[in-house]
Design an enzyme around this catalytic site. Structure first.
Site, PDB file in Angstrom:
ATOM      1  N   ARG A 263       0.835  -1.209   0.000  1.00 55.37           N
ATOM      2  CA  ARG A 263       0.000   0.000   0.000  1.00 55.37           C
ATOM      3  C   ARG A 263       0.868   1.258   0.000  1.00 55.37           C
ATOM      4  O   ARG A 263       1.754   1.412   0.824  1.00 55.37           O
ATOM      5  CB  ARG A 263      -0.913   0.008   1.233  1.00 55.37           C
ATOM      6  N   ARG A 278       1.924   1.225  10.595  1.00 51.72           N
ATOM      7  CA  ARG A 278       1.466   1.684   9.273  1.00 51.72           C
ATOM      8  C   ARG A 278       2.643   1.639   8.320  1.00 51.72           C
ATOM      9  O   ARG A 278       3.562   2.448   8.420  1.00 51.72           O
ATOM     10  CB  ARG A 278       0.922   3.116   9.361  1.00 51.72           C
ATOM     11  N   GLU A 350      -7.098  -0.199  15.141  1.00 49.55           N
ATOM     12  CA  GLU A 350      -7.695  -1.163  14.220  1.00 49.55           C
ATOM     13  C   GLU A 350      -6.702  -2.256  13.813  1.00 49.55           C
ATOM     14  O   GLU A 350      -5.602  -1.978  13.340  1.00 49.55           O
ATOM     15  CB  GLU A 350      -8.176  -0.426  12.966  1.00 49.55           C
ATOM     16  N   SER A 353     -10.600  -5.681   9.848  1.00 53.97           N
ATOM     17  CA  SER A 353     -11.736  -5.045   9.203  1.00 53.97           C
ATOM     18  C   SER A 353     -12.560  -6.166   8.577  1.00 53.97           C
ATOM     19  O   SER A 353     -12.029  -6.975   7.835  1.00 53.97           O
ATOM     20  CB  SER A 353     -11.226  -4.073   8.148  1.00 53.97           C
ATOM     21  N   ARG A 392       0.437  -5.379  12.186  1.00 56.99           N
ATOM     22  CA  ARG A 392      -0.265  -4.922  13.385  1.00 56.99           C
ATOM     23  C   ARG A 392      -0.412  -6.030  14.420  1.00 56.99           C
ATOM     24  O   ARG A 392      -0.366  -5.765  15.621  1.00 56.99           O
ATOM     25  CB  ARG A 392      -1.625  -4.355  13.003  1.00 56.99           C
TER      26      ARG A 392
END
Length: 431
Positions: A263, A278, A350, A353, A392
């Site tokens: 990403r 991140r 988070e 998801s 994460r």
RNA sequence: GCUGAGGUAGCCUAGCCCGGCAAGGCGCCAGCCUUGAAAGCUGGUGGCGUUCGCGCCACGGGAGUUCAAAUCUCCCCCUCAGCGCCA
């Protein structure tokens, strides 16, 4: 893409759903689509009629010539048709493309249970598991823990590849693999089939699975090729059956994707910037399901329960939130996030998801549901949920289970995948 | 990367040279027959539009020639085989 047929037959229902997003753009868009659709249908009738006339004249020319009695009159009329048809078809195609471009911008219809809210601060907490530890001040961030162990290279990664990249080294690499293997075993025990998908996709299937605005912000493109690095295995898994008819008796298909994810967008960082929370690339085990429309609400709960089970067995406190209208995005009809407790940050962040995309992805990908050769095709539903993402997932374990001496206790369930080891500790000899 | 062969409905295949309403088989669905099933027989079996009569589209994609293209011409994509390269 939402169902055009539903939009024609029950425009009020669609409009009411879109109105819940409290963004007048969507209601306006809906009116435009309906108007454009009317124009297209009128134009289609015009060009259909010209084609009908052409077919009729051509047939008569063929017949009359075969009989040796050609008609100059008919042949003269036939010659006028191609030009007229070209113009009519150009208009029809333009109207169709205009309609579809508008249609694709309409977001999915939301489930009635989605709460209203402006952004992620208004997501609704549904449940909390475990006891969030209260004092974080004395703890190290996961990035500091890694550096203390000598198991990460952030400075050197920046030099080699830029910000947002990292080298892992030593036993934490095994922990990364252990976490993936643990999640994968949990899923296969629950009926999922592991899938190692392509890590690059062509643009056409990509447009079927994701929001186009996100696409430009997030995707890495391979230069000189029609290929994009996947942002999640959700995307190649969704595209697996594009253009196919799925046998309704075989569903649901429960797939467990294992892949790296790439990403571009990494956005802002808060406290404890250094680390792997991140980043531009990470590993992920993903749940993905194709199912009959009536089954998707139940399966969404199944996927959420599976993801919760991963963090329960690891012993990481978390909470589940119902994502609100403002944070939902365009593809999902309903979404749960699981937020793990990061003790150093004293915050839930988070890590999972979990979305029901209903028929939105499948329709764009041309996937249908039914029996081959039998009429009455439906569009299947697709759902996806993280099982564990090891950036994460690793980060929260490092933070949660760090010890005062700098070592990290390995959760029980991961030890079998770590040769029985119970902790990560600094190697004696420095490489 | 090179050479060759291919791409026709859910699947398999014919038609392509030589332009004139896409033929057939399998599978599937319904009906008939049967105590039931199979076999057999009949019909159906893609997409879009529709005034529900029907019309249009669909032969990998696009462009061209033509009154008319699965068929002729050009460009592109994909698959397979052989060769080359290769962890």
């Amino acid at each position: 893409m939402i169902d055009l047929d539903l939009l024609r037959k029950e425009p009020t229902k669609v409009e009411e759903n879109l109105a819940r997003r409290k963004n007048p753009v969507y209601v306006r868009l809906l009116a435009e689509v309906r108007q454009q659709d009317e124009l297209w249908r009128a134009s289609l009738r015009t060009s259909d009629e010209l084609r009908r006339r052409r077919n009729d004249l051509s047939r008569r020319i063929g017949e009359s010539r075969a009989e040796g009695t050609p008609s100059a009159e008919i042949e003269a009329e036939a010659k006028t048709i191609p030009d007229a048809l070209r113009a009519a078809e150009a208009q029809e195609t333009e109207l169709l493309h205009a309609r579809d471009a508008l249609l694709k911008r309409i977001p999915n219809l939301m489930d009635d249970s989605v709460p209203f809210g402006a952004d992620d601060s208004e997501n609704v907490v549904l449940s909390t598991w475990g006891r969030p530890n209260a004092d974080g001040a004395s703890l190290k961030s996961h990035g500091e823990v890694l550096e203390g162990l000598g198991m990460a290279e952030f400075e050197r990664a920046r030099r080699a590849s830029g910000a947002g990249f990292y080298y892992l080294r030593g036993d934490v690499v095994l922990l990364d693999l252990a976490l993936q293997r643990f999640a994968l075993d949990l899923l296969t025990q629950r009926g999922f089939t592991p899938v190692a998908p392509p890590y690059m996709l062509r643009r056409a299937p990509y447009e079927g699975v994701t929001d186009l605005a996100d696409f430009e912000n997030v995707m890495y493109k391979v230069e000189g090729e029609d290929l994009y690095l996947i942002a999640t295995s959700e995307h190649p898994l969704a595209a697996l059956y594009q253009g196919e008819i799925l046998d309704e008796d075989q569903l649901p298909f429960r797939l467990a994707g294992v892949s790296p994810c790439f990403r571009k967008e990494i956005g802002g960082h808060g406290v404890d910037q250094k680390g792997i929370f991140r980043v531009h690339q990470f590993q992920k085990v993903e749940q993905f399901v194709f199912c009959r429309p009536e089954d998707s609400p139940t399966i969404l709960e199944e996927l959420r329960a599976n993801a919760e089970e991963v963090f329960r067995q690891l012993g990481v406190p978390y909470r589940v939130v119902n994502v609100c209208t403002g944070d939902l995005g365009t593809v999902a009809a309903k979404k749960y996030d699981i937020e793990a407790w990061f003790p150093r940050q004293q915050a839930f962040r988070e890590v999972v998801s979990c979305s029901n995309c209903t028929d939105y992805q499948a329709r764009r990908l041309g996937i249908r549901l039914g029996k081959a050769g039998r009429p009455g095709k439906l569009v299947p539903h697709t759902l996806n949920s993280t099982a564990v993402a090891t950036s994460r997932g690793l980060a929260v374990i490092l933070e949660q289970f760090q010890q005062p001496d700098g070592s990290v206790t390995i959760p029980d369930v991961l030890r079998p995948y770590m040769g029985g080891r119970s902790s990560l500790a600094r190697a004696v000899a420095k490489a």
